[in-house]
Design a protein around this motif. Structure first.
Motif, PDB file in Angstrom:
ATOM      1  N   ASN A   4       2.309 -10.821  -0.068  1.00  0.00           N
ATOM      2  CA  ASN A   4       1.953  -9.563   0.602  1.00  0.00           C
ATOM      3  C   ASN A   4       3.023  -8.492   0.384  1.00  0.00           C
ATOM      4  O   ASN A   4       3.005  -7.449   1.022  1.00  0.00           O
ATOM      5  N   THR A   5       3.969  -8.776  -0.509  1.00  0.00           N
ATOM      6  CA  THR A   5       5.063  -7.817  -0.705  1.00  0.00           C
ATOM      7  C   THR A   5       5.159  -7.373  -2.158  1.00  0.00           C
ATOM      8  O   THR A   5       5.159  -8.201  -3.074  1.00  0.00           O
ATOM      9  N   GLY A  78      -0.105  -6.066  -7.572  1.00  0.00           N
ATOM     10  CA  GLY A  78      -0.204  -6.026  -6.117  1.00  0.00           C
ATOM     11  C   GLY A  78       0.878  -6.799  -5.388  1.00  0.00           C
ATOM     12  O   GLY A  78       1.054  -6.635  -4.195  1.00  0.00           O
ATOM     13  N   TYR A  79       1.591  -7.676  -6.095  1.00  0.00           N
ATOM     14  CA  TYR A  79       2.713  -8.358  -5.440  1.00  0.00           C
ATOM     15  C   TYR A  79       3.778  -8.676  -6.483  1.00  0.00           C
ATOM     16  O   TYR A  79       3.547  -8.555  -7.683  1.00  0.00           O
ATOM     17  N   VAL A 181       5.143  -3.656   2.062  1.00  0.00           N
ATOM     18  CA  VAL A 181       4.538  -4.858   2.651  1.00  0.00           C
ATOM     19  C   VAL A 181       3.144  -4.485   3.146  1.00  0.00           C
ATOM     20  O   VAL A 181       2.968  -3.462   3.806  1.00  0.00           O
ATOM     21  N   ASP A 182       2.157  -5.302   2.780  1.00  0.00           N
ATOM     22  CA  ASP A 182       0.805  -5.089   3.321  1.00  0.00           C
ATOM     23  C   ASP A 182       0.823  -5.544   4.776  1.00  0.00           C
ATOM     24  O   ASP A 182       0.689  -6.724   5.079  1.00  0.00           O
ATOM     25  N   THR A 183       1.028  -4.583   5.679  1.00  0.00           N
ATOM     26  CA  THR A 183       1.202  -4.958   7.083  1.00  0.00           C
ATOM     27  C   THR A 183      -0.126  -4.990   7.830  1.00  0.00           C
ATOM     28  O   THR A 183      -1.091  -4.334   7.448  1.00  0.00           O
ATOM     29  N   GLN A 184      -0.146  -5.747   8.910  1.00  0.00           N
ATOM     30  CA  GLN A 184      -1.287  -5.748   9.813  1.00  0.00           C
ATOM     31  C   GLN A 184      -0.797  -5.211  11.147  1.00  0.00           C
ATOM     32  O   GLN A 184       0.337  -5.452  11.526  1.00  0.00           O
ATOM     33  N   ASN A 185      -1.646  -4.473  11.822  1.00  0.00           N
ATOM     34  CA  ASN A 185      -1.309  -3.973  13.157  1.00  0.00           C
ATOM     35  C   ASN A 185      -2.364  -4.459  14.150  1.00  0.00           C
ATOM     36  O   ASN A 185      -3.238  -3.696  14.553  1.00  0.00           O
TER      37      ASN A 185
ATOM     38  N   GLU B  22      -1.097   7.547   3.364  1.00  0.00           N
ATOM     39  CA  GLU B  22      -1.130   7.970   4.769  1.00  0.00           C
ATOM     40  C   GLU B  22      -1.728   6.890   5.672  1.00  0.00           C
ATOM     41  O   GLU B  22      -1.167   6.563   6.707  1.00  0.00           O
ATOM     42  N   VAL B  23      -2.883   6.370   5.275  1.00  0.00           N
ATOM     43  CA  VAL B  23      -3.594   5.453   6.169  1.00  0.00           C
ATOM     44  C   VAL B  23      -2.860   4.111   6.267  1.00  0.00           C
ATOM     45  O   VAL B  23      -2.752   3.532   7.338  1.00  0.00           O
ATOM     46  N   SER B  24      -2.314   3.635   5.140  1.00  0.00           N
ATOM     47  CA  SER B  24      -1.672   2.304   5.176  1.00  0.00           C
ATOM     48  C   SER B  24      -0.342   2.345   5.928  1.00  0.00           C
ATOM     49  O   SER B  24       0.154   1.314   6.347  1.00  0.00           O
ATOM     50  N   ASN B  25       0.245   3.537   6.104  1.00  0.00           N
ATOM     51  CA  ASN B  25       1.538   3.627   6.792  1.00  0.00           C
ATOM     52  C   ASN B  25       1.432   4.038   8.255  1.00  0.00           C
ATOM     53  O   ASN B  25       2.453   4.236   8.904  1.00  0.00           O
ATOM     54  N   ASP B  26       0.199   4.180   8.760  1.00  0.00           N
ATOM     55  CA  ASP B  26       0.048   4.647  10.133  1.00  0.00           C
ATOM     56  C   ASP B  26       0.036   3.453  11.094  1.00  0.00           C
ATOM     57  O   ASP B  26      -0.864   2.618  11.031  1.00  0.00           O
ATOM     58  N   PRO B  27       1.032   3.359  11.986  1.00  0.00           N
ATOM     59  CA  PRO B  27       1.076   2.207  12.897  1.00  0.00           C
ATOM     60  C   PRO B  27      -0.034   2.201  13.946  1.00  0.00           C
ATOM     61  O   PRO B  27      -0.250   1.187  14.610  1.00  0.00           O
TER      62      PRO B  27
END
Lengths: 246, 159
Positions: A4-5, A78-79, A181-185, B22-27
């Motif tokens: 994911n990085t 992508g990684y 990093v492909d983050t999840q919130n 923009e969208v991927s960096n918005d918490p």
């Protein structure tokens, strides 16, 4: 290697010059001023110019594409690790020998300084050096997908030796080192981006999943996928998963 | 009509894509990914690919989506049809597209008012200058703001 990085190491080019062959160091690039391979039979010539965006009042053929020079060092699209050049970008222009321009809808042939707005996301910065690749087809060419793809492929082939050397640069010499990093919130509203792109024919096409970032080789045309939706992660997207053929 | 020089998204544009940035960096949002979809010539396929996008978003349990296009004219059919398919699934949807003075929607529906214009040229036209009318960070930011308001207005529940 975390899947994911994506680690992008950028090398800032302070000097771009012509030489007899390809030579890349951490801050300088030398390229030949002509193709070192045989051109396709449909092509009359391919010329290379080095251009300063602050001084570019000369006539060009229609702008087919603007491309970064980037290469995969470790992992896949992508990684893993990607090396990329900053301070230099590529503009591809094209026409046939009688002046017929290679475009689908609207041509940008004319004076370069009047036909491009530098400093946008899709165009070189004013401080960049531009490698201007102009491809000229023989007259009475067939304007179809195959011909246009060949033109893009020829430009890509000219750039590949730069990528091969870029893979070999030492990571610690990079001027920028960014980790995405492909983050999840979790708990936040789930949001997606839908990008509608061209997929109808010659100069109205996009290639996805090339082997090299923003390259052509091994890529698949969205037309050949019947324009069906494809899911990309943010990291795949910013690692050059798409090569525009518009 | 199709994709003109001023709206065409170059390979470098995709590489730097401001909307994804923009969208991927918005918490404040849980970013799911980018669905890339083509614009077929055939009407049957135009409807089919739009439907497949909406089915995919629904399966991802998406609350909202932003759709963008780099052309105008015949691809507006795909654009609005896809917006309607997504909206019909109860997913909040906003759009970004070149409109200016020459690319307004021929037919309007309940979704067209949620499409932001990315035109930058003073005359509102396809200027044939590469990069001039491209979507930028500000457009992406505006669209994301609009989507947040729309998701709240639509009473989206996060699963």
């Amino acid at each position: 290697m975390k899947k994911n990085t994506l680690n992008i190491k950028a090398f800032s080019m302070q000097s771009v010059k012509f030489g007899t062959e390809y030579h890349l160091t951490k801050n300088s690039l030398e390229i030949p001023d002509h193709a070192l391979f045989d051109l396709d039979d449909r092509l009359k010539e391919m010329t290379i110019k080095l251009v300063d965006p602050r001084d570019c009042h000369f006539e060009i053929n229609t702008i087919m594409d603007v491309m970064p020079i980037s290469t995969k060092v470790l992992g896949e699209l992508g990684y893993g690790l990607t090396h990329t050049l900053t301070g230099v970008n590529v503009i591809l222009t094209g026409a046939d020998e009688t002046g017929v321009q290679l475009h689908e809808f609207g041509s940008s042939d004319g004076y370069l300084d009047q036909k491009i707005m530098f400093g946008r996301d899709g165009t070189p910065d004013l401080d960049d050096v531009v490698i201007l690749i102009d491809v000229v087809l023989k007259e009475n060419f067939e304007f179809n997908r195959d011909t246009c793809e060949m033109v893009f492929r020829t430009a890509d082939k000219f750039l590949q030796p730069i990528r091969e050397e870029l893979k070999m640069l030492m990571g610690r010499d990079a001027t920028d080192d960014i980790e995405y990093v492909d983050t999840q919130n979790p708990g936040q509203p789930k949001v997606a981006v839908v990008k509608e792109v061209a997929g109808q024919g010659a100069m109205y096409d996009n290639i996805i999943f090339p082997k090299e970032p923003a390259g052509i080789e091994k890529g698949i045309s969205i037309i050949d996928m019947d324009n069906m939706p494809v899911l990309l992660t943010a990291n795949e997207y910013r690692d050059g998963a798409i090569h525009a053929l518009v | 009509m199709g994709i003109g020089p001023s709206t065409k998204e170059t390979t470098l544009h995709h590489f730097h894509d401001p909307l994804v940035r923009e969208v991927s960096n918005d918490p404040d949002v849980d970013f799911l990914g980018v669905i890339l979809v083509g614009t077929p010539q055939d009407n049957y396929l135009k409807n089919l690919v739009g439907k497949r996008v909406s089915v995919w978003l629904d399966a991802m349990r998406a609350n909202g989506a932003i759709i963008s296009a780099d052309g105008w004219g015949n691809s507006d059919v795909d654009f609005i049809n896809t917006m309607a398919e997504i909206g019909d699934k109860g997913i909040s949807i906003v759009g970004l597209k070149f409109i200016g003075a020459q690319a307004g929607f021929v037919v309007e529906n309940e979704y067209t008012k949620f499409v932001e214009d990315i035109n930058k040229s003073p005359a509102g036209i396809e200027t044939e200058v590469v990069g001039e009318n491209n979507l930028d960070s500000k457009d992406a930011h505006k669209a994301l703001g609009l989507l947040k308001l729309k998701m709240r207005h639509d009473g989206q529940v996060v699963h």
